[in-house]
Scaffold this active site. Structure first.
Site, mmCIF file in Angstrom:
data_model
loop_
_atom_site.group_PDB
_atom_site.id
_atom_site.type_symbol
_atom_site.label_atom_id
_atom_site.label_comp_id
_atom_site.label_asym_id
_atom_site.label_seq_id
_atom_site.Cartn_x
_atom_site.Cartn_y
_atom_site.Cartn_z
ATOM 1 C CB THR A 78 5.570 4.752 -0.437
ATOM 2 O OG1 THR A 78 6.696 5.076 0.396
ATOM 3 C CG2 THR A 78 5.906 5.107 -1.863
ATOM 4 C CE1 TYR A 84 9.328 2.765 8.044
ATOM 5 C CE2 TYR A 84 7.007 3.001 7.478
ATOM 6 C CZ TYR A 84 8.333 3.381 7.315
ATOM 7 O OH TYR A 84 8.646 4.373 6.411
ATOM 8 C CE LYS A 118 10.167 1.067 5.150
ATOM 9 N NZ LYS A 118 8.951 1.594 4.473
ATOM 10 C CB VAL A 135 10.993 -1.942 2.971
ATOM 11 C CG1 VAL A 135 9.631 -1.489 2.450
ATOM 12 C CG2 VAL A 135 10.877 -3.310 3.632
#
Length: 299
Positions: A54, A142, A170, A210
């Site tokens: 992002t 992640y 995450k 998150v």
């Protein structure tokens, strides 16, 4: 110093995967990043994840990544966890980025599963351990197979959880059953990486999120999590259902595109995007306004 954390919530509960603000000509906007970071923390975030997807990490330079971390730590590092994405599909480069992030003042690292190469589980394990061994910072894994092309397997997550500095995951796998199994056995603090699955994941042991949606709905995300953790599942469900238009609306096209569109609509620093991402069209912005309004987000 970063805010106080616990082994159960090493980075807090609500974190935004922050966009990287750019100026009108596409340069890194450090002043804007500091103002946006302060706004997000004021809105209820415990932490910010920089230099992730992002944050348009594929199109920012290593030097820009370090500059961004330094600027945000200066702005909010005394009251929010500042985590820097360091994952690439090149282990040597990831190690360099990890050391750079530590030197820039980051409080933690986000290590995405190496993408495109599709390594076997042993390769994923060795890559991640090399990153974790490179600094003294805590690491959040992640796991996002939709982007990386390969998922972290159950046993790999359990093995990685044995590393003293790998403390969290995450989870953007989209599989609550798999998450339930891994949470029970890995000892990792679990953070939802899919906004819409935050409440379901909380129900099987996750501790927070998150978030992309928290760019515009941090207070609501915090209220939902606080309600659930305090035992008021009905209130948490009501908040979740109220946010459904936002959960879908922010991802009608690529999430960065609409996150920046929403922030620009609200007058917060965001700016344009770098190719190959492009600015939201007028039609996309019109639909986004409807989605956010339906979810109670004010522009």
């Amino acid at each position: 110093m970063a805010p106080t954390s616990t082994p159960q919530t090493p980075f807090g509960r609500v974190l935004t995967a922050m966009v990287t603000p750019f100026t009108a000509d596409g340069a890194l906007d450090l002043d804007g990043a500091q103002r946006l970071a302060a706004h997000l923390v004021d809105a209820g975030n415990d932490g910010l994840v920089l230099n992730g997807t992002t944050g348009e990490s594929p199109t920012t330079s290593d030097a820009e990544k370090a500059e961004l971390v330094r600027a945000v730590v200066e702005a909010v590092g005394d009251r929010a966890h500042v985590i820097s994405g360091v994952g690439t599909n090149d282990t040597h480069h990831s190690v360099e980025l990890a050391r750079q992030a530590e030197a820039a003042g980051a409080h933690g690292l986000l290590a995405v599963t190496p993408y495109y190469s599709k390594p076997p589980q042993e390769g994923l394990y060795r890559h991640t351990v090399a990153v974790a061994d490179a600094t003294g910072l805590p690491v959040m894994l992640y796991d996002i197979p939709g982007r990386s092309g390969v998922a972290l397997g159950h046993e790999t997550l359990v093995r990685l959880g044995e590393h003293p500095r790998i403390v969290a995951n995450k989870d953007a796998k989209g599989d609550v059953g798999a998450a339930s199994w891994a949470i029970a056995r890995s000892g990792l603090a679990w953070y939802s990486g899919d906004d819409v699955l935050t409440l379901p994941l909380l129900s099987v042991g996750a501790v927070g999120v998150v978030s992309v949606v928290a760019h515009v709905a941090a207070a609501e995300m915090r209220s939902m999590i606080d309600a659930f953790t305090s035992g008021d599942a009905a209130k948490a469900l009501a908040i979740h259902q109220g946010l459904l238009p936002v959960f879908s609306g922010m991802f009608r096209t690529q999430g960065v595109i609409l996150s920046k569109a929403a922030l620009n609509l609200q007058g917060h620093p965001a700016g344009p995007l770098r190719l190959p991402l492009i600015t939201a069209t007028d039609e996309e912005i019109a639909v986004l306004k409807q989605d956010l309004a339906a979810g109670g987000v004010h522009l």
